[in-house]
Motif scaffolding. Structure first.
Motif, short mmCIF file in Angstrom:
data_model
loop_
_atom_site.label_atom_id
_atom_site.label_comp_id
_atom_site.label_asym_id
_atom_site.label_seq_id
_atom_site.Cartn_x
_atom_site.Cartn_y
_atom_site.Cartn_z
N ASN A 1 -59.03 61.55 -11.70
CA ASN A 1 -58.50 61.24 -12.74
C ASN A 1 -58.23 62.29 -13.77
N ASN A 2 -59.10 63.68 -13.69
CA ASN A 2 -59.01 64.91 -14.55
C ASN A 2 -58.28 65.46 -14.35
N LYS A 3 -57.41 64.95 -12.76
CA LYS A 3 -56.79 66.83 -12.43
C LYS A 3 -55.58 67.45 -13.55
N SER A 4 -55.03 68.65 -13.61
CA SER A 4 -54.26 69.02 -14.55
C SER A 4 -53.39 69.10 -13.55
N GLU A 5 -51.28 69.07 -13.87
CA GLU A 5 -50.54 68.98 -13.03
C GLU A 5 -50.37 69.90 -11.96
N LEU A 6 -50.55 71.71 -12.62
CA LEU A 6 -50.98 72.49 -12.10
C LEU A 6 -51.91 71.79 -10.61
N SER A 7 -53.44 71.82 -10.90
CA SER A 7 -53.94 71.96 -9.71
C SER A 7 -53.85 70.23 -9.02
N ASP A 8 -52.36 69.29 -9.40
CA ASP A 8 -52.48 68.40 -8.70
C ASP A 8 -51.10 69.46 -7.89
N PHE A 9 -50.05 68.91 -8.32
CA PHE A 9 -49.07 70.11 -7.84
C PHE A 9 -49.86 70.75 -6.49
N TYR A 10 -50.60 72.10 -6.75
CA TYR A 10 -51.06 72.77 -5.49
C TYR A 10 -52.05 71.95 -4.33
N ARG B 1 -53.15 54.29 -11.50
CA ARG B 1 -53.68 55.02 -12.61
C ARG B 1 -52.64 55.46 -13.28
N LYS B 2 -52.04 54.61 -13.61
CA LYS B 2 -50.41 55.21 -14.58
C LYS B 2 -49.73 56.22 -14.68
N GLN B 3 -49.72 56.87 -14.19
CA GLN B 3 -50.00 58.24 -13.88
C GLN B 3 -48.50 58.19 -13.41
N PHE B 4 -47.53 57.90 -13.96
CA PHE B 4 -46.05 57.78 -13.42
C PHE B 4 -45.08 58.84 -13.66
N ASP B 5 -45.67 60.30 -14.23
CA ASP B 5 -44.82 61.45 -14.49
C ASP B 5 -45.63 62.45 -13.35
N ARG B 6 -46.39 61.82 -12.54
CA ARG B 6 -46.72 62.38 -11.55
C ARG B 6 -45.72 62.57 -10.18
N ILE B 7 -44.82 61.81 -10.16
CA ILE B 7 -44.74 61.47 -8.63
C ILE B 7 -43.04 61.72 -9.06
N PRO B 8 -42.29 62.59 -9.36
CA PRO B 8 -41.55 63.80 -9.49
C PRO B 8 -42.17 65.05 -9.36
N LEU B 9 -43.47 65.04 -9.16
CA LEU B 9 -44.29 66.14 -9.08
C LEU B 9 -44.67 66.42 -7.61
N ILE B 10 -45.16 64.61 -7.25
CA ILE B 10 -45.34 65.07 -5.69
C ILE B 10 -44.18 65.44 -4.81
N LEU B 11 -42.94 64.74 -5.68
CA LEU B 11 -41.97 65.56 -4.82
C LEU B 11 -41.39 66.53 -4.58
N LYS B 12 -41.76 67.11 -6.23
CA LYS B 12 -42.02 69.20 -5.75
C LYS B 12 -42.43 69.49 -4.66
N ALA B 13 -43.52 69.38 -4.69
CA ALA B 13 -44.62 70.15 -4.14
C ALA B 13 -43.94 69.27 -2.67
N LEU B 14 -43.55 68.22 -2.20
CA LEU B 14 -42.95 68.22 -0.70
C LEU B 14 -41.63 69.74 -0.89
#
Length: 348
Positions: free
Chosen positions: A284-293, A327-340
């Protein structure tokens, strides 16, 4: 067995000098004497490095958490200042001469990540005849006997002709020190996820039934490593940047017949996630940096060590994406694609 092996303790600081200084306060109260501390600042750019120098001079005091120190045997009194130190630039430490100072402050001109920052310290330590390196998160506080216990455990294993490579400690919650955060980690290849062994057990738990298995690993918050292991297996892999480096190191060590262990007498109190904005467990509290890696490196480590599980790991990321939407973190979907995309470019 060596009577008093030389230990280099390595901390990586990133924008969090207060935690680093509190950790240093506890380290300089250790009852073991033959050690030096290397602090590598990972290009904090927020004045952290200057603050650490100010702390060593006695001008920037640590704010001790009274509740924590009342609940643990760690002494809260500040060590005497000034603390003599040497200052290096990470680009010019090759051939650096060391004197009697126990504190070495290394300034990196770029953020090298968890592995890269620690590797700077490891190279300096090995260049100066370290017997062991203790990679310790900067958001930890240690009990004064912890290093004595770690050294004794490792030396006993050598005497018994065991090929111990990395030794863990008992990690306790800093903010809830009567409970265990982890004694080891367990990797689950089907989903490329991890759990902590001993999680939320009482600190007094003896763990008599502990059996270390093939996919267990030493949690990166405290890794006590022999110089022989580093020389034979190599340094930590820097391509991960953040997360899974310790699992990679353990797997590479196992390929050379090194084992891992845990010293339950060494108590380390860990705040977890202070430098990166949330831990890998705290979704729930992951930063974008943390989530990406954390997403990217699931795929990288699977391709490297568990390729037969790659398809189910890809499927597990669908659940990751669904959780972000929930969790309505819609901005994280492009981040997931970037990580892939980034994982496919990996050369590991």
């Amino acid at each position: 067995m060596l009577t008093c092996p030389k230990v280099y303790i390595i901390l990586v600081n990133y924008k969090n000098w207060q935690d680093t200084a509190e950790c240093l306060e506890s380290l300089f109260k250790l009852d073991y004497q033959n050690f030096k501390v290397i602090v590598v600042d990972n290009d904090s750019q927020n004045g952290s490095f200057a603050q650490l120098r100010s702390w060593a001079a006695g001008d920037s005091p640590v704010l001790f958490n009274e509740q924590f120190y009342a609940a643990t045997p760690v002494a809260s009194y500040p060590i005497s200042k000034p603390v003599p130190y040497l200052h290096f630039d990470s680009e010019s430490i090759n051939g650096a001469a060391l004197a009697d100072e126990k504190l070495l402050l290394v300034e990196s001109r770029k953020n090298l990540g968890f592995a890269g920052g620690n590797n700077v310290g490891c190279r300096l330590a090995l260049a100066h005849q370290a017997d062991y390196v203790w990679l310790l998160n900067n958001d930890t506080v240690v009990e004064k006997e912890s290093l004595t216990h770690l050294v004794a455990h490792f030396e006993k294993s050598k005497y018994n002709r065991q090929r111990l490579g990395i030794l863990g400690a008992k990690l306790l919650y800093y903010h809830n020190p009567n409970f265990v955060q982890a004694i080891l980690g367990k990797y689950k290849p089907l989903t490329a996820s991890t759990t902590h062994i001993g999680l939320n057990r009482p600190a007094s738990t003896p763990f008599h039934d502990l059996r270390i298995e093939a996919d267990d690993y030493v949690v990166g918050a405290s890794m006590f490593v022999s110089a022989d292991f580093v020389k034979e297996v190599g340094f930590m892999c820097e391509e991960y940047f953040l997360y899974f480096e310790e699992i990679d190191w353990v797997k590479r060590g196992a390929a050379k017949n090194y084992t891992i262990g845990v010293c339950l007498e060494a108590n380390i109190y860990h705040k977890e996630g202070a430098s990166i904005g949330g831990s890998i467990k705290d979704n729930n509290n992951k930063s974008e940096l943390s989530d990406f890696y954390s997403i990217r490196n699931r795929l990288i480590i699977t391709k490297k060590f568990y390729p037969r599980f790659l398809y189910p790991v890809y499927l597990s990321l669908v659940a990751v994406a669904a959780n972000r939407v929930r969790r309505k973190q819609f901005d994280r979907i492009p981040l997931i694609l970037k990580a892939l995309k980034s994982s496919k470019k990996s050369t590991l």
